[in-house]
Design a protein around this motif. Structure first.
Motif, PDB file in Angstrom:
ATOM      1  N   THR A  68      53.940  24.253  68.726  1.00 27.96           N
ATOM      2  CA  THR A  68      54.009  22.825  68.464  1.00 27.96           C
ATOM      3  C   THR A  68      54.797  22.091  69.540  1.00 27.96           C
ATOM      4  O   THR A  68      55.592  22.681  70.264  1.00 27.96           O
ATOM      5  CB  THR A  68      54.676  22.548  67.098  1.00 27.96           C
ATOM      6  N   GLY A  69      54.561  20.801  69.618  1.00 27.29           N
ATOM      7  CA  GLY A  69      55.350  19.955  70.513  1.00 27.29           C
ATOM      8  C   GLY A  69      54.991  20.029  71.979  1.00 27.29           C
ATOM      9  O   GLY A  69      55.731  19.525  72.814  1.00 27.29           O
ATOM     10  N   GLY A  70      53.877  20.663  72.328  1.00 30.86           N
ATOM     11  CA  GLY A  70      53.465  20.725  73.721  1.00 30.86           C
ATOM     12  C   GLY A  70      54.339  21.606  74.602  1.00 30.86           C
ATOM     13  O   GLY A  70      54.199  21.618  75.820  1.00 30.86           O
ATOM     14  N   LYS A  71      55.266  22.324  74.008  1.00 33.84           N
ATOM     15  CA  LYS A  71      56.123  23.221  74.793  1.00 33.84           C
ATOM     16  C   LYS A  71      55.544  24.632  74.777  1.00 33.84           C
ATOM     17  O   LYS A  71      54.550  24.910  74.119  1.00 33.84           O
ATOM     18  CB  LYS A  71      57.550  23.204  74.235  1.00 33.84           C
ATOM     19  N   ALA A  72      56.176  25.521  75.502  1.00 36.70           N
ATOM     20  CA  ALA A  72      55.718  26.912  75.556  1.00 36.70           C
ATOM     21  C   ALA A  72      55.786  27.523  74.160  1.00 36.70           C
ATOM     22  O   ALA A  72      56.712  27.231  73.396  1.00 36.70           O
ATOM     23  CB  ALA A  72      56.587  27.714  76.516  1.00 36.70           C
ATOM     24  N   PRO A  73      54.801  28.368  73.808  1.00 37.37           N
ATOM     25  CA  PRO A  73      54.808  28.993  72.479  1.00 37.37           C
ATOM     26  C   PRO A  73      56.060  29.832  72.258  1.00 37.37           C
ATOM     27  O   PRO A  73      56.523  30.521  73.151  1.00 37.37           O
ATOM     28  CB  PRO A  73      53.568  29.880  72.490  1.00 37.37           C
ATOM     29  N   GLU A  74      56.608  29.718  71.057  1.00 41.06           N
ATOM     30  CA  GLU A  74      57.741  30.558  70.685  1.00 41.06           C
ATOM     31  C   GLU A  74      57.216  31.881  70.141  1.00 41.06           C
ATOM     32  O   GLU A  74      56.077  31.974  69.702  1.00 41.06           O
ATOM     33  CB  GLU A  74      58.582  29.857  69.622  1.00 41.06           C
ATOM     34  N   GLU A  75      58.053  32.877  70.173  1.00 40.94           N
ATOM     35  CA  GLU A  75      57.666  34.182  69.637  1.00 40.94           C
ATOM     36  C   GLU A  75      57.507  34.089  68.123  1.00 40.94           C
ATOM     37  O   GLU A  75      58.311  33.468  67.438  1.00 40.94           O
ATOM     38  CB  GLU A  75      58.729  35.223  69.971  1.00 40.94           C
ATOM     39  N   VAL A  76      56.440  34.686  67.614  1.00 41.18           N
ATOM     40  CA  VAL A  76      56.227  34.735  66.173  1.00 41.18           C
ATOM     41  C   VAL A  76      57.064  35.890  65.631  1.00 41.18           C
ATOM     42  O   VAL A  76      56.759  37.052  65.856  1.00 41.18           O
ATOM     43  CB  VAL A  76      54.731  34.919  65.811  1.00 41.18           C
ATOM     44  N   THR A  77      58.139  35.547  64.949  1.00 43.30           N
ATOM     45  CA  THR A  77      59.034  36.565  64.400  1.00 43.30           C
ATOM     46  C   THR A  77      58.830  36.748  62.905  1.00 43.30           C
ATOM     47  O   THR A  77      59.432  37.622  62.307  1.00 43.30           O
ATOM     48  CB  THR A  77      60.511  36.191  64.673  1.00 43.30           C
ATOM     49  N   GLY A  78      57.981  35.911  62.312  1.00 47.40           N
ATOM     50  CA  GLY A  78      57.694  36.019  60.891  1.00 47.40           C
ATOM     51  C   GLY A  78      56.798  37.214  60.601  1.00 47.40           C
ATOM     52  O   GLY A  78      56.287  37.873  61.506  1.00 47.40           O
ATOM     53  N   VAL A  79      56.617  37.465  59.316  1.00 45.99           N
ATOM     54  CA  VAL A  79      55.804  38.604  58.907  1.00 45.99           C
ATOM     55  C   VAL A  79      54.952  38.206  57.700  1.00 45.99           C
ATOM     56  O   VAL A  79      55.381  37.424  56.862  1.00 45.99           O
ATOM     57  CB  VAL A  79      56.684  39.838  58.580  1.00 45.99           C
ATOM     58  N   MET A  80      53.746  38.739  57.660  1.00 47.67           N
ATOM     59  CA  MET A  80      52.841  38.525  56.531  1.00 47.67           C
ATOM     60  C   MET A  80      52.553  39.883  55.919  1.00 47.67           C
ATOM     61  O   MET A  80      52.019  40.769  56.595  1.00 47.67           O
ATOM     62  CB  MET A  80      51.541  37.878  57.029  1.00 47.67           C
ATOM     63  N   VAL A  81      52.919  40.062  54.668  1.00 51.84           N
ATOM     64  CA  VAL A  81      52.635  41.300  53.948  1.00 51.84           C
ATOM     65  C   VAL A  81      51.574  40.970  52.908  1.00 51.84           C
ATOM     66  O   VAL A  81      51.776  40.087  52.074  1.00 51.84           O
ATOM     67  CB  VAL A  81      53.895  41.870  53.262  1.00 51.84           C
ATOM     68  N   ALA A  82      50.444  41.652  52.987  1.00 53.83           N
ATOM     69  CA  ALA A  82      49.332  41.370  52.074  1.00 53.83           C
ATOM     70  C   ALA A  82      48.814  42.676  51.493  1.00 53.83           C
ATOM     71  O   ALA A  82      48.660  43.665  52.205  1.00 53.83           O
ATOM     72  CB  ALA A  82      48.220  40.649  52.829  1.00 53.83           C
ATOM     73  N   ASN A  83      48.554  42.655  50.183  1.00 52.25           N
ATOM     74  CA  ASN A  83      48.028  43.840  49.509  1.00 52.25           C
ATOM     75  C   ASN A  83      47.246  43.384  48.282  1.00 52.25           C
ATOM     76  O   ASN A  83      47.267  42.223  47.919  1.00 52.25           O
ATOM     77  CB  ASN A  83      49.152  44.794  49.119  1.00 52.25           C
ATOM     78  N   ASP A  84      46.567  44.319  47.662  1.00 56.52           N
ATOM     79  CA  ASP A  84      45.828  44.034  46.437  1.00 56.52           C
ATOM     80  C   ASP A  84      45.910  45.255  45.538  1.00 56.52           C
ATOM     81  O   ASP A  84      45.930  46.389  46.033  1.00 56.52           O
ATOM     82  CB  ASP A  84      44.369  43.691  46.758  1.00 56.52           C
ATOM     83  N   LEU A  85      45.981  45.036  44.243  1.00 62.81           N
ATOM     84  CA  LEU A  85      46.089  46.133  43.278  1.00 62.81           C
ATOM     85  C   LEU A  85      44.860  47.025  43.298  1.00 62.81           C
ATOM     86  O   LEU A  85      44.969  48.257  43.214  1.00 62.81           O
ATOM     87  CB  LEU A  85      46.310  45.559  41.874  1.00 62.81           C
ATOM     88  N   ASP A  86      43.695  46.436  43.440  1.00 66.64           N
ATOM     89  CA  ASP A  86      42.431  47.180  43.470  1.00 66.64           C
ATOM     90  C   ASP A  86      42.271  47.831  44.843  1.00 66.64           C
ATOM     91  O   ASP A  86      42.210  47.145  45.862  1.00 66.64           O
ATOM     92  CB  ASP A  86      41.280  46.221  43.186  1.00 66.64           C
ATOM     93  N   SER A  87      42.199  49.146  44.891  1.00 66.57           N
ATOM     94  CA  SER A  87      42.165  49.858  46.177  1.00 66.57           C
ATOM     95  C   SER A  87      40.920  49.532  47.002  1.00 66.57           C
ATOM     96  O   SER A  87      41.000  49.449  48.231  1.00 66.57           O
ATOM     97  CB  SER A  87      42.280  51.369  45.969  1.00 66.57           C
ATOM     98  N   ALA A  88      39.786  49.324  46.360  1.00 69.74           N
ATOM     99  CA  ALA A  88      38.569  48.974  47.103  1.00 69.74           C
ATOM    100  C   ALA A  88      38.723  47.605  47.751  1.00 69.74           C
ATOM    101  O   ALA A  88      38.334  47.395  48.901  1.00 69.74           O
ATOM    102  CB  ALA A  88      37.352  49.003  46.185  1.00 69.74           C
ATOM    103  N   ARG A  89      39.303  46.659  47.018  1.00 68.29           N
ATOM    104  CA  ARG A  89      39.534  45.324  47.581  1.00 68.29           C
ATOM    105  C   ARG A  89      40.598  45.376  48.676  1.00 68.29           C
ATOM    106  O   ARG A  89      40.501  44.679  49.678  1.00 68.29           O
ATOM    107  CB  ARG A  89      39.929  44.349  46.473  1.00 68.29           C
TER     108      ARG A  89
END
Length: 99
Positions: A68-89
């Motif tokens: 954002t802001g037209g400046k150089a991209p900052e490092e993405v330090t966040g994390v996304m954890v995604a799962n589902d109870l159904d193993s096939a899904r």
């Protein structure tokens, strides 16, 4: 248009799976990711994540937030954890996020 959607979209092809470059998503599935406003430094947990539309939307928002802001991209330090109870899904989720 149909041939293009079969090749690049989500319409099933007869002999091979589609490339998955574009996907359809219900408006109701877009709202949580849009309202969340995930930043590139946030930690996000989605425990009912399959088939992955919201997960990919949040990841994209995290990446865009780092540019954002037209400046150089900052490092993405966040994390996304995604799962589902159904193993096939969960397997489909992993395959979609991997692509």
């Amino acid at each position: 248009l149909r041939e293009w959607l079969v090749l690049w979209g989500t319409l099933p092809a007869r002999q091979h799976a589609s490339a998955g470059v574009i996907t359809r998503q219900e408006v109701a599935s877009m709202v949580p990711g849009a309202l969340l406003g995930a930043d590139h430094t946030h930690a996000v947990l989605d425990v009912c994540a399959a088939p992955g539309s919201k997960t990919l939307q949040v990841i994209e928002n995290m990446i865009l937030a780092s540019r954002t802001g037209g400046k150089a991209p900052e490092e993405v330090t966040g994390v996304m954890v995604a799962n589902d109870l159904d193993s096939a899904r969960a397997y489909k989720l992993a395959a979609r996020v991997r692509a």
